[in-house]
Design a protein around this motif. Structure first.
Motif, PDB file in Angstrom:
ATOM      1  N   GLU A 171       0.755  -1.067   0.065  1.00 30.57           N
ATOM      2  CA  GLU A 171       0.199  -0.062   0.444  1.00 30.57           C
ATOM      3  C   GLU A 171       0.761   0.990  -0.150  1.00 30.57           C
ATOM      4  N   GLU A 172       0.267   2.517  -0.845  1.00 30.34           N
ATOM      5  CA  GLU A 172       1.214   3.086  -1.066  1.00 30.34           C
ATOM      6  C   GLU A 172       0.535   4.237  -0.162  1.00 30.34           C
ATOM      7  N   GLN A 173       1.477   5.371   0.927  1.00 34.01           N
ATOM      8  CA  GLN A 173       1.080   6.202   1.550  1.00 34.01           C
ATOM      9  C   GLN A 173       1.025   7.818   1.789  1.00 34.01           C
ATOM     10  N   THR A 174       0.711   8.343   2.585  1.00 32.35           N
ATOM     11  CA  THR A 174       1.233  10.011   2.090  1.00 32.35           C
ATOM     12  C   THR A 174       1.491  10.674   3.165  1.00 32.35           C
ATOM     13  N   ILE A 175       3.014  11.251   3.146  1.00 36.43           N
ATOM     14  CA  ILE A 175       3.668  11.710   4.036  1.00 36.43           C
ATOM     15  C   ILE A 175       2.897  13.331   3.832  1.00 36.43           C
ATOM     16  N   ASP A 176       2.796  13.956   5.087  1.00 40.01           N
ATOM     17  CA  ASP A 176       3.100  15.371   5.426  1.00 40.01           C
ATOM     18  C   ASP A 176       4.141  15.690   5.138  1.00 40.01           C
ATOM     19  N   THR A 177       3.927  17.163   4.517  1.00 37.33           N
ATOM     20  CA  THR A 177       5.362  18.327   4.454  1.00 37.33           C
ATOM     21  C   THR A 177       4.672  20.234   4.235  1.00 37.33           C
ATOM     22  N   GLY A 178       6.012  19.741   4.919  1.00 34.71           N
ATOM     23  CA  GLY A 178       5.467  21.402   4.679  1.00 34.71           C
ATOM     24  C   GLY A 178       5.691  22.518   4.107  1.00 34.71           C
ATOM     25  N   PRO A 179       4.963  23.445   4.338  1.00 33.58           N
ATOM     26  CA  PRO A 179       4.548  24.235   3.131  1.00 33.58           C
ATOM     27  C   PRO A 179       6.202  25.112   2.863  1.00 33.58           C
ATOM     28  N   SER A 232      14.805   4.016   1.340  1.00 32.32           N
ATOM     29  CA  SER A 232      13.527   4.822   1.092  1.00 32.32           C
ATOM     30  C   SER A 232      12.584   5.404   2.478  1.00 32.32           C
ATOM     31  N   GLU A 233      12.169   4.144   3.372  1.00 35.64           N
ATOM     32  CA  GLU A 233      11.167   3.713   4.203  1.00 35.64           C
ATOM     33  C   GLU A 233      12.207   4.615   5.122  1.00 35.64           C
ATOM     34  N   ALA A 234      12.958   4.229   5.409  1.00 33.11           N
ATOM     35  CA  ALA A 234      13.458   4.980   7.140  1.00 33.11           C
ATOM     36  C   ALA A 234      13.337   6.398   6.890  1.00 33.11           C
ATOM     37  N   VAL A 235      14.390   7.009   5.061  1.00 41.03           N
ATOM     38  CA  VAL A 235      13.936   8.808   5.170  1.00 41.03           C
ATOM     39  C   VAL A 235      12.736   8.650   4.842  1.00 41.03           C
ATOM     40  N   GLY A 236      11.666   8.404   4.619  1.00 41.18           N
ATOM     41  CA  GLY A 236      10.424   8.658   4.987  1.00 41.18           C
ATOM     42  C   GLY A 236      10.203   8.655   6.500  1.00 41.18           C
ATOM     43  N   SER A 237      10.100   7.886   6.937  1.00 42.01           N
ATOM     44  CA  SER A 237       9.574   7.863   8.479  1.00 42.01           C
ATOM     45  C   SER A 237      10.533   9.000   9.312  1.00 42.01           C
ATOM     46  N   GLY A 238      12.145   9.092   8.840  1.00 43.58           N
ATOM     47  CA  GLY A 238      12.536  10.045   9.724  1.00 43.58           C
ATOM     48  C   GLY A 238      13.331   8.729  10.763  1.00 43.58           C
ATOM     49  N   SER A 239      13.020   8.005  10.816  1.00 44.66           N
ATOM     50  CA  SER A 239      14.857   7.137  11.861  1.00 44.66           C
ATOM     51  C   SER A 239      15.682   6.683  10.542  1.00 44.66           C
ATOM     52  N   VAL A 240      16.637   7.562   9.743  1.00 43.82           N
ATOM     53  CA  VAL A 240      17.461   7.102   9.267  1.00 43.82           C
ATOM     54  C   VAL A 240      18.423   6.072  10.253  1.00 43.82           C
ATOM     55  N   PRO A 241      19.173   5.613  10.189  1.00 37.91           N
ATOM     56  CA  PRO A 241      19.773   4.434  10.370  1.00 37.91           C
ATOM     57  C   PRO A 241      21.923   5.385  10.662  1.00 37.91           C
ATOM     58  N   LEU A 292      12.366  11.622  -2.982  1.00 35.41           N
ATOM     59  CA  LEU A 292      11.132  11.532  -1.983  1.00 35.41           C
ATOM     60  C   LEU A 292      10.966  13.331  -1.008  1.00 35.41           C
ATOM     61  N   ARG A 293      11.328  13.841  -1.323  1.00 29.95           N
ATOM     62  CA  ARG A 293      10.845  14.975  -0.405  1.00 29.95           C
ATOM     63  C   ARG A 293       9.986  14.862   0.998  1.00 29.95           C
ATOM     64  N   PRO A 294      10.320  14.097   1.817  1.00 28.02           N
ATOM     65  CA  PRO A 294       9.541  14.024   2.938  1.00 28.02           C
ATOM     66  C   PRO A 294       9.868  14.863   3.890  1.00 28.02           C
ATOM     67  N   PRO A 295       8.904  15.257   5.020  1.00 25.38           N
ATOM     68  CA  PRO A 295       9.314  16.650   5.856  1.00 25.38           C
ATOM     69  C   PRO A 295      10.297  16.601   6.287  1.00 25.38           C
ATOM     70  N   GLY A 296      10.577  17.441   6.207  1.00 27.74           N
ATOM     71  CA  GLY A 296      11.891  17.926   7.106  1.00 27.74           C
ATOM     72  C   GLY A 296      13.518  17.715   6.471  1.00 27.74           C
ATOM     73  N   TRP A 297      12.463  17.277   4.938  1.00 30.74           N
ATOM     74  CA  TRP A 297      14.070  17.390   4.075  1.00 30.74           C
ATOM     75  C   TRP A 297      14.771  17.950   3.724  1.00 30.74           C
ATOM     76  N   PRO A 298      14.660  19.336   3.575  1.00 22.99           N
ATOM     77  CA  PRO A 298      16.199  20.282   3.162  1.00 22.99           C
ATOM     78  C   PRO A 298      17.333  20.071   4.771  1.00 22.99           C
ATOM     79  N   ASP A 299      16.400  20.071   5.869  1.00 25.05           N
ATOM     80  CA  ASP A 299      17.713  19.041   6.742  1.00 25.05           C
ATOM     81  C   ASP A 299      18.517  17.787   6.595  1.00 25.05           C
ATOM     82  N   ARG A 300      17.721  17.575   6.189  1.00 20.19           N
ATOM     83  CA  ARG A 300      18.726  16.195   6.007  1.00 20.19           C
ATOM     84  C   ARG A 300      19.700  16.493   4.406  1.00 20.19           C
ATOM     85  N   VAL A 301      19.305  16.827   3.752  1.00 22.02           N
ATOM     86  CA  VAL A 301      20.531  17.640   3.480  1.00 22.02           C
ATOM     87  C   VAL A 301      21.783  18.511   3.093  1.00 22.02           C
TER      88      VAL A 301
END
Length: 476
Positions: free
Chosen positions: A32-40, A121-130, A145-154
């Motif tokens: 199942e695909e999921q939807t992820i909220d991201t800040g505007p 990819s699942e870990a990046v989307g959920s925010g729990s990166v090893p 993937l542009r999950p919420p807070g993706w600029p912080d990851r970069v």
């Protein structure tokens, strides 16, 4: 990525009330695909780190080749036929700009990346990166993937890369400092040895200087003695010159007497030769009549049996690639224009004329739509007929640079076919052929290349355009 009801939906994921989207050619997914909220308004304050940008561009370059032509963004269609690595190298800027501006294209790339790295990819989307994950890979996944807070990851990846670079630079500096310290210690250890060595050399130089002073004193004494000897020899030379002058005067007088006797002897010999010639005149006249008769008989026999010439033509000595089978030299027609149809006919009537043809210049003017092999065959066949009609010596030159390997050409009788050697153009080979001919022979160069025509004129050959030869071959 698209925004639906304030939520960001990723490519390859199912919208809550929409149809499922999949990458072209990819099998349907069962999860199942999921939807992820991201800040505007999330965006990067700085450009992507170079390593992250390269990883993203490489992923996108691989995806472009799997898309249908109508799915490829217009700016990238001209590089879609390239191999992925070449595409990533030559179109990196275009791909990066398209990923930044085209959300749909970025979603397709994210789809493929998610399938190749499902766990990360699942870990990046959920925010729990090893913690052990590669920061460059994590930043590339976050950017696509542009999950919420993706600029912080970069930014985290940027800091990690900067820390790694700083640590590597510090280690390099530390190694250099250690090497310099070792060099300083070695220099100090060897300094005393070098000083002692220099002192020993100084003692040797002082001894050598004393020896040289002694030799200089001896040389000055010897020079004085030699000077006195030279003055004595000069005095003796003067006396010998005086004696030689007297002997020379006597010899000149004897020479004048001998020359007078020689002139009398030559006059007597000339009188004897004149008398002998008068006696031979009758015999020479008879011999000349016999020789002329033999010459005319031989010429008639040669014409009757069509005996080929037994000499090597000058053009045979010019180097060129032969087939694997196996100007204007004060010529008539100076007043005729190059486009005059009668020019070539008049030139071909000259005795022993040599016709040099720029092969590809003629064929591409007359029938350039044919393959090169057919062009050569058609021109050579026509030149064979022209030789049979005019008996002119014909040489056709082709550019060997356009051949992948030596070719077989069936040249008709009377037509010489040459290909230029590697590193040599057909124009240069034509120039060698013209310069090989003796001054005074009629040479005609067929080419519409202005540089070839100018070179032929400078060598006293007569240039003629390719159109005249094509028109003449059309009448054969």
């Amino acid at each position: 990525m698209r925004t639906v009801g304030g939520r960001c939906v990723y490519a390859g994921q199912r919208r809550r009330h929409g149809a499922r989207r999949t990458r072209p050619g990819a099998p349907p997914r069962d999860h199942e695909e999921q939807t992820i909220d991201t800040g505007p308004g999330e965006h990067l304050d700085q450009p992507l780190p170079e390593a992250v940008r390269q990883r993203v561009v490489e992923a996108a370059a691989g995806v472009i080749g799997a898309l249908r032509p109508d799915e490829i963004p217009a700016p990238l269609r001209r590089v879609a036929r390239f191999e992925p690595r070449r595409r990533a190298r030559l179109a990196a800027t275009l791909i990066a700009a398209q990923l930044e501006d085209d959300g749909g294209f970025r979603e397709r790339v994210a789809d493929v990346v998610r399938e190749s790295e499902p766990v990360l990819s699942e870990a990046v989307g959920s925010g729990s990166v090893p913690p052990a994950a590669d920061p460059v890979t994590v930043a590339a996944l976050a950017y696509l993937l542009r999950p919420p807070g993706w600029p912080d990851r970069v930014e985290t990846a940027r800091r990690e890369l900067e820390r790694s670079a700083a640590a590597a630079e510090e280690a390099k500096v530390a190694r250099e400092v250690a090497e310099l310290r070792e060099q300083v210690a070695a220099a100090k250890a060897t300094r005393s040895e070098e000083v002692e060595k220099l002192r020993a050399e100084l003692r040797e130089l002082r001894a050598e200087s004393a020896e040289l002073r002694k030799r200089l004193h001896e040389a000055r004494g010897k020079a004085k003695r030699e000077h006195a000897r030279a003055e004595e020899l000069d005095r003796r030379l003067g006396e010998e010159r005086a004696a030689a002058s007297v002997a020379t005067a006597s010899a000149e007088a004897e020479l004048r007497r001998l020359r007078s006797r020689l002139s009398h002897a030559e006059a007597a010999a000339e009188s004897a030769r004149r008398a002998a010639r008068e006696g031979r005149n009758v015999d020479e006249a008879r011999l000349r009549v016999l020789l002329d008769a033999l010459t005319d008989a031989a010429k008639g026999l040669r014409d009757e049996i069509a005996l080929p010439p037994g000499i090597t033509r000058p053009a045979d000595s010019v180097g060129g690639i032969t087939p694997s089978r196996p100007g204007h030299r004060t010529l008539p027609g100076r007043a005729l224009a190059d486009s005059d149809p009668a020019l070539l006919d008049q030139l071909l009537t000259l005795p022993q004329v040599h016709l040099i043809v720029d092969g590809y210049n003629v064929t591409k003017t007359g029938y350039g739509d044919l393959p090169l092999a057919d062009q050569r065959s058609r021109l050579v066949s026509g030149l064979g007929v022209l030789h049979a009609q005019t008996k002119a010596e014909v040489t056709v030159v082709f550019d060997g640079a356009e051949l992948n390997a030596p070719v077989a050409v069936q040249a008709p009788r009377g037509v010489r076919v040459l290909f230029s050697e590697p590193g040599q153009t057909a124009d240069e080979l034509i120039g060698h052929l013209v310069r090989a001919e003796p001054s005074g022979r009629a040479v005609v160069v067929i080419s519409s290349d202005q540089e070839v025509c100018d070179s032929a004129r400078r060598a006293d050959a007569r240039p003629a355009p390719s159109a005249l030869l094509l028109r003449r071959l059309g009448r054969t």
